[in-house]
Enzyme design. Structure first.
Site, PDB file in Angstrom:
ATOM      1  N   LYS A 160       1.207  -1.114   0.444  1.00  0.00           N
ATOM      2  CA  LYS A 160      -0.139  -0.173  -0.319  1.00  0.00           C
ATOM      3  C   LYS A 160       0.815   1.553   0.170  1.00  0.00           C
ATOM      4  O   LYS A 160       1.601   1.212  -1.325  1.00  0.00           O
ATOM      5  CB  LYS A 160      -0.618  -0.211   1.004  1.00  0.00           C
ATOM      6  N   ARG A 162       2.548  -7.043  -3.177  1.00  0.00           N
ATOM      7  CA  ARG A 162       2.269  -7.514  -2.537  1.00  0.00           C
ATOM      8  C   ARG A 162       2.068  -8.647  -1.344  1.00  0.00           C
ATOM      9  O   ARG A 162       3.297 -10.113  -1.672  1.00  0.00           O
ATOM     10  CB  ARG A 162       0.634  -8.095  -3.692  1.00  0.00           C
TER      11      ARG A 162
HETATM   12  N1  DSN Z   1      -8.896  -4.451   1.343  1.00  0.00           N
HETATM   13  C1  DSN Z   1      -7.307  -3.406   2.099  1.00  0.00           C
HETATM   14  C2  DSN Z   1      -8.456  -1.870   1.690  1.00  0.00           C
HETATM   15  O1  DSN Z   1      -8.494  -1.787   0.203  1.00  0.00           O
HETATM   16  O2  DSN Z   1      -8.019  -1.457   2.270  1.00  0.00           O
HETATM   17  C3  DSN Z   1      -7.619  -3.761   3.159  1.00  0.00           C
HETATM   18  O3  DSN Z   1      -7.437  -5.105   3.385  1.00  0.00           O
END
Ligand code: DSN
Length: 487
Positions: A284, A290
């Site tokens: 993120k 990932r």
């Molecule tokens: N799917 C992620 C998100 O979009 O925040 C969290 O697991």
């Protein structure tokens, strides 16, 4: 702002990455050309959309290329220097480096790089807490060293203890994650769970309410962290609450790990010095491959280190290698500039919505995400998400606190700044993005379904989606994704 494909390496890096991808796609084409075609199309689609999904980013070519190797072929159950398979010397190098970079980057005593995802990381953390705080003392009480030494009767007693522990986490509709005790999730079934929420008036976490709930419920695990809460968390306060009731503080920093790594969240907002165990994803705001990661104090490290066989099977060594590369990138000074820009850009986006009279949960943001209440446009989240997608803007619908439309249709749209910041977007571009979003939503109307008002159907005024998509393309072309990379 440096875009990710340059990564401070310039045109030669981009040209080399181009050659690598062109060659790889030619090889793939010899077996399944449709996969090569889908791969090219995915890049084209990502290049031509405003990616505002708060949990997504663009990893560097170095990170992506690291995943495509023969490390994928190797089994390596166990841990560094202690494997259940032979010939793991190179996997040991990879895993040790990933852990070393993670420890150095986050200032953590211990790091475990094997979890395949955030959910895996959280399961490893939960079972490590159970192993440390319930299983180990239970075994000692029963005079046994190992679970296999227990009589059947003692084993049943221990199983009953392990299955009767309590977890207090943030509710899904106020921004928590499925794995924080949501009942349909395994975390809501393996623990007796209770959820804390946010203040109904302000939308902020009310620490006094969390403390009161913890005093009453006395959880073994207090979970802090979020996937849709647009504010910072005071982890020092969370630790005080955990200590007062004898709980273990677990922080899931999957969403904001990049802001911790980039030293935007420091002091009370940095979970690492305060939590017993910290989990994260690596893909993120951290901008890696990932996957997942667990950080722990000395007390919990031995149990986390047994993630396999406790919870996991064979590690994804090719992904651990990519984690090491991404964490090495995040240790560069440029990453701090990036992380600060992520927070600044989210702020600009929120300000842009506020000045255009769009309703925001908590009225703004101080992290990387913004939660827009689309009832201010008379829409459901589903309608808003689809109308934005038609206009080249990729977001995801998300529940807002006490959502009248539930978790499927929802009343919110979650926006995040990490991906477009990686592309080089700054304040002007994010303000323009807020303008484009508001233009789409204020020109979208709910439409009727066969049996009355629909929560999914909508119409957009003529020409709006096309006009906004063209404006988005202009912004995107000025800030290209992987510039210099041709397929
Ligand atoms: N799917 C992620 C998100 O979009 O925040 C969290 O697991």
């Amino acid at each position: 702002m440096t875009s990710v494909s340059a990564s401070g390496q310039g045109a030669e890096y981009a040209a080399t990455a181009s050659e690598a991808y062109q060659a790889a796609l030619r090889v793939i084409e010899t077996v399944e050309p449709r996969i090569a075609e889908a791969t090219r199309k995915e890049l084209a689609d990502q290049r031509d959309s405003l990616k505002l999904i708060a949990s997504e980013n663009y990893a560097s070519p170095a990170v992506l290329l690291t995943m495509g190797t023969w490390f994928s072929d190797k089994y390596a159950e166990g841990t560094v220097g202690h494997r259940f398979y032979a010939a793991c010397q190179n996997v040991d190098t990879v895993e040790a480096l990933a852990a070393e970079h993670a420890r150095e980057l986050f200032g953590a005593p211990y790091a475990y790089a094997q979890p395949h995802s955030g959910i895996d990381a959280n399961l490893v953390a939960y079972w490590a807490i159970l192993a440390t705080r319930v299983e180990a003392p239970g075994l000692a009480e029963m005079g046994a060293k190992h679970i296999n030494d227990l009589s059947e009767a003692d084993w049943e007693k221990l199983r009953a203890k392990l299955g009767n522990q309590r977890l207090l986490g943030m509710s899904l509709d106020t921004g928590g994650h499925l794995t924080h005790g949501f009942r349909p999730n395994i975390s809501g079934k393996m623990f007796h769970q209770r959820q804390y929420g946010t203040d109904p008036t302000t939308g902020f976490i009310d620490y006094d309410a969390v403390a009161a709930s913890a005093r009453e419920f006395k959880p073994l695990v207090l979970v802090a962290g979020y996937s849709a809460y647009p504010r910072r968390v005071n982890f020092a306060k969370m630790r005080e609450i955990a200590d007062e009731v004898g709980a273990t503080l677990m922080v899931d920093m999957a969403h904001f790990a990049g802001l911790v790594a980039g030293k935007v969240f420091t002091g009370d907002e940095d979970p690492v010095p305060h939590a017993h165990v910290v989990t994260t994803t690596t893909h993120k705001s951290l901008r890696g491959p990932r996957g997942g990661l667990v950080l722990a104090t000395e007390e919990f490290a031995p149990a986390v280190d047994k993630g396999c066989p406790m919870v996991l099977g064979g590690p994804l060594s090719h992904v651990m290698a990519a984690k090491a590369v991404a964490l090495a990138e995040a240790r560069q000074p440029e990453f701090r500039t990036y992380a600060q820009a992520v927070a600044d850009n989210a702020q600009t986006l929120a300000d842009g919505f506020v000045k255009r009279d769009a309703g925001l949960v908590t009225g703004g943001t101080d992290n990387h995400l913004v939660l827009l209440d689309v009832t201010s446009f008379g829409l459901t989240g589903r309608q808003a998400e689809s109308a934005l997608l038609d206009s080249g803007i990729v977001t995801n619908r998300n529940a807002i606190p006490a959502d009248p439309n539930g978790a499927w249709y929802t009343s919110g749209i979650r926006f995040g700044s990490p991906a477009l910041t990686t592309r080089g977007f700054g304040a002007d571009e994010f303000d323009r993005v807020s303008e484009l979003v508001v233009e789409v939503l204020s020109n979208t109307q709910p439409a009727a379904g066969p049996n009355g008002p629909s929560k999914a159907k909508y119409t957009i005024a003529d020409g709006v989606a096309e006009r906004v998509h063209a404006a988005a393309s202009e912004l995107l072309e000025a800030n290209p994704l992987y510039p210099g990379l041709t397929l």
